[in-house]
Design a protein around this motif. Structure first.
Motif, short mmCIF file in Angstrom:
data_model
loop_
_atom_site.label_atom_id
_atom_site.label_comp_id
_atom_site.label_asym_id
_atom_site.label_seq_id
_atom_site.Cartn_x
_atom_site.Cartn_y
_atom_site.Cartn_z
N ASP A 1 0.84 -1.21 0.00
CA ASP A 1 0.00 0.00 0.00
C ASP A 1 0.87 1.25 0.00
N THR A 2 1.97 1.22 0.75
CA THR A 2 2.85 2.37 0.78
C THR A 2 3.62 2.52 -0.54
N HIS A 3 3.96 1.38 -1.15
CA HIS A 3 4.58 1.44 -2.48
C HIS A 3 3.63 2.12 -3.47
N THR A 4 2.35 1.77 -3.37
CA THR A 4 1.36 2.36 -4.28
C THR A 4 1.29 3.87 -4.10
N VAL A 5 1.27 4.32 -2.86
CA VAL A 5 1.17 5.75 -2.60
C VAL A 5 2.40 6.49 -3.11
N ARG A 6 3.53 5.82 -3.10
CA ARG A 6 4.76 6.45 -3.61
C ARG A 6 4.84 6.42 -5.13
N ASP B 1 -11.38 5.06 11.85
CA ASP B 1 -11.32 6.52 11.92
C ASP B 1 -9.90 7.04 12.14
N ASP B 2 -9.02 6.18 12.66
CA ASP B 2 -7.64 6.57 12.93
C ASP B 2 -6.69 6.08 11.82
N MET B 3 -7.23 5.89 10.64
CA MET B 3 -6.49 5.30 9.55
C MET B 3 -5.25 6.11 9.16
N GLU B 4 -5.33 7.41 9.21
CA GLU B 4 -4.19 8.21 8.80
C GLU B 4 -2.99 7.96 9.71
N ARG B 5 -3.21 7.89 10.99
CA ARG B 5 -2.13 7.58 11.92
C ARG B 5 -1.65 6.14 11.70
N PHE C 1 -1.67 4.40 9.00
CA PHE C 1 -0.90 4.33 7.77
C PHE C 1 0.50 4.91 7.98
N GLU C 2 0.58 5.97 8.77
CA GLU C 2 1.88 6.57 9.05
C GLU C 2 2.77 5.60 9.81
N VAL C 3 2.21 4.92 10.81
CA VAL C 3 2.98 3.95 11.59
C VAL C 3 3.51 2.84 10.69
N VAL D 1 -0.15 -3.90 10.94
CA VAL D 1 -1.18 -3.04 11.52
C VAL D 1 -2.55 -3.55 11.13
N LEU D 2 -3.40 -3.77 12.13
CA LEU D 2 -4.78 -4.24 11.92
C LEU D 2 -5.75 -3.07 12.10
N ILE D 3 -6.75 -3.03 11.25
CA ILE D 3 -7.77 -1.96 11.30
C ILE D 3 -9.12 -2.57 11.62
N ARG D 4 -9.77 -2.03 12.64
CA ARG D 4 -11.13 -2.47 13.00
C ARG D 4 -12.14 -1.45 12.46
N PHE D 5 -13.20 -1.96 11.85
CA PHE D 5 -14.21 -1.09 11.28
C PHE D 5 -15.46 -1.00 12.16
N GLU D 6 -15.53 -1.80 13.20
CA GLU D 6 -16.71 -1.74 14.06
C GLU D 6 -16.34 -2.12 15.48
#
Length: 363
Positions: free
Chosen positions: A53-58, A339-343, A345-347, A358-363
């Protein structure tokens, strides 16, 4: 089936985390996707951030505008197309990171990840929106979604989407003989699962190459008999020493860098296999060391591949989780709300706080 009991604005729009342009990410609203006859819409419950995902953004796949990121997720089937037979709204499902078109000639020829052209099975966050949204679209749903058993948690199942599938592919394409010798270069999440895969394939000596202490510990947990720290010893010399000067039967390149690819060729014995699962996101070329390649005649095989997808693949990986053959959850070092996705992604992007996954919970 109607939408769930979320607020009414989400009946028409959803929150998505996107690549706005090269080097820029953030949240925007998008329409909830609609399924075609063979497709499904999944309400996202859990996702993982991947280095790709970070490769894609770059700019690794070129410029994109407001492309929803992400390709590792599980969720609940929200709605299905008229031709979908295996799935029902409410099913808890796992989607592979790669969602091939199974009728494509490449699929019929045994290479579904390449359906639709080179790397064409890689649709999420490439040729279509990815999974970092409240809902995501899955093509060819009967063939690309697997129902998750009740006794497998989302937090484990989500690792099957890419990390297990890709890492195990490294071992599978490595032609590991039972009792053979294997070296896995880099012990990030894919390398760790390649290590676990080498153990499952019956390797007799597994060597992990890694400098980060936490990842060294995980490498041993997943099956490494020896861990070589490239910051303190010469990797080639040490692996030749560990293999009585022969080199390994299989070297798995799990980083995606020219130097590790060259090292993999150097440490592989004549007749051995170099299995490449790394993402080479930089540079125009990778180099093959001429002498160690036997000036082209050392019978060293180089295999490459893209993460295998599909329902059958996901079902097999879920079976391993149920049987206790492997537990990927220790790789999850950080958990964030969507909701904290930006942080989050930075980590992941900057490799902060000894992050592994990094795991993301949506609910």
């Amino acid at each position: 089936m109607p939408f769930d009991d979320r607020s009414s604005w989400r009946d028409k729009a959803m929150k998505a985390f996107v690549m706005k342009e090269i080097g820029s990410v953030g949240f925007i609203e998008k329409p909830v996707p609609e399924p075609g006859p063979a497709d499904a819409i999944v309400r996202t419950t859990t996702a993982l951030i991947c280095t790709s995902d970070t490769h894609t953004v770059r700019g690794g796949i070129g410029p994109r505008e407001n492309l929803t990121l992400g390709h590792e997720a599980v969720g609940i089937v929200h709605t299905v197309g008229s031709d979908v037979a295996r799935l029902r709204p409410g099913d808890r499902v796992l989607s592979g990171a790669i969602t091939p078109d199974w009728g494509d000639p490449a699929s019929q020829n045994g290479f579904p990840s390449q359906s639709g052209g080179p790397l064409g099975g890689f649709k999420f966050a490439n040729s279509k929106d990815g999974v970092f949204a409240e809902y995501f679209h899955v093509n060819d749903a009967d063939a690309n979604l697997a129902v998750i058993p009740d006794d497998v948690a989302d937090e484990a199942a989500v690792h099957c989407a890419d990390m297990l599938s890709t890492g195990f592919m490294g071992a599978e394409k490595g032609n590991i003989p039972i009792g053979g010798t294997v070296a896995i270069l880099a012990q990030g999440p894919v390398g760790l699962m390649a290590t676990a895969g080498a153990r499952l394939r019956g390797a007799g000596l597994i060597i992990g190459v890694e400098s980060v202490a936490q990842r060294q510990v995980l490498a041993r947990r997943y099956g490494a008999d020896e861990v070589v720290d490239f910051t303190s010893v010469d990797v080639v010399e040490r692996i030749l020493e560990l293999t009585s000067g022969e080199g390994v039967d299989t070297a798995i390149e799990a980083l995606g860098a020219d130097i590790t690819f060259q090292t993999a060729v150097k440490i592989t014995k004549p007749g051995g296999t170099v299995s490449v699962v790394g993402y080479f996101g930089d540079g125009d070329f990778v180099r093959i060391p001429r002498v160690e390649w036997g000036v082209g005649m050392a019978d060293k095989t180089i295999n490459t591949g893209l993460c295998p997808g599909g329902r059958l693949r996901m079902q097999r990986l879920l079976r391993l989780l149920r049987a206790g053959r492997v537990d990927p959850t220790p790789m999850t070092t950080h958990t964030f709300a969507f909701d904290d996705m930006e942080r989050a992604f930075e980590v992941s992007d900057k490799k902060l706080e000894d992050v592994v996954k990094v795991l993301i919970r949506f609910e």
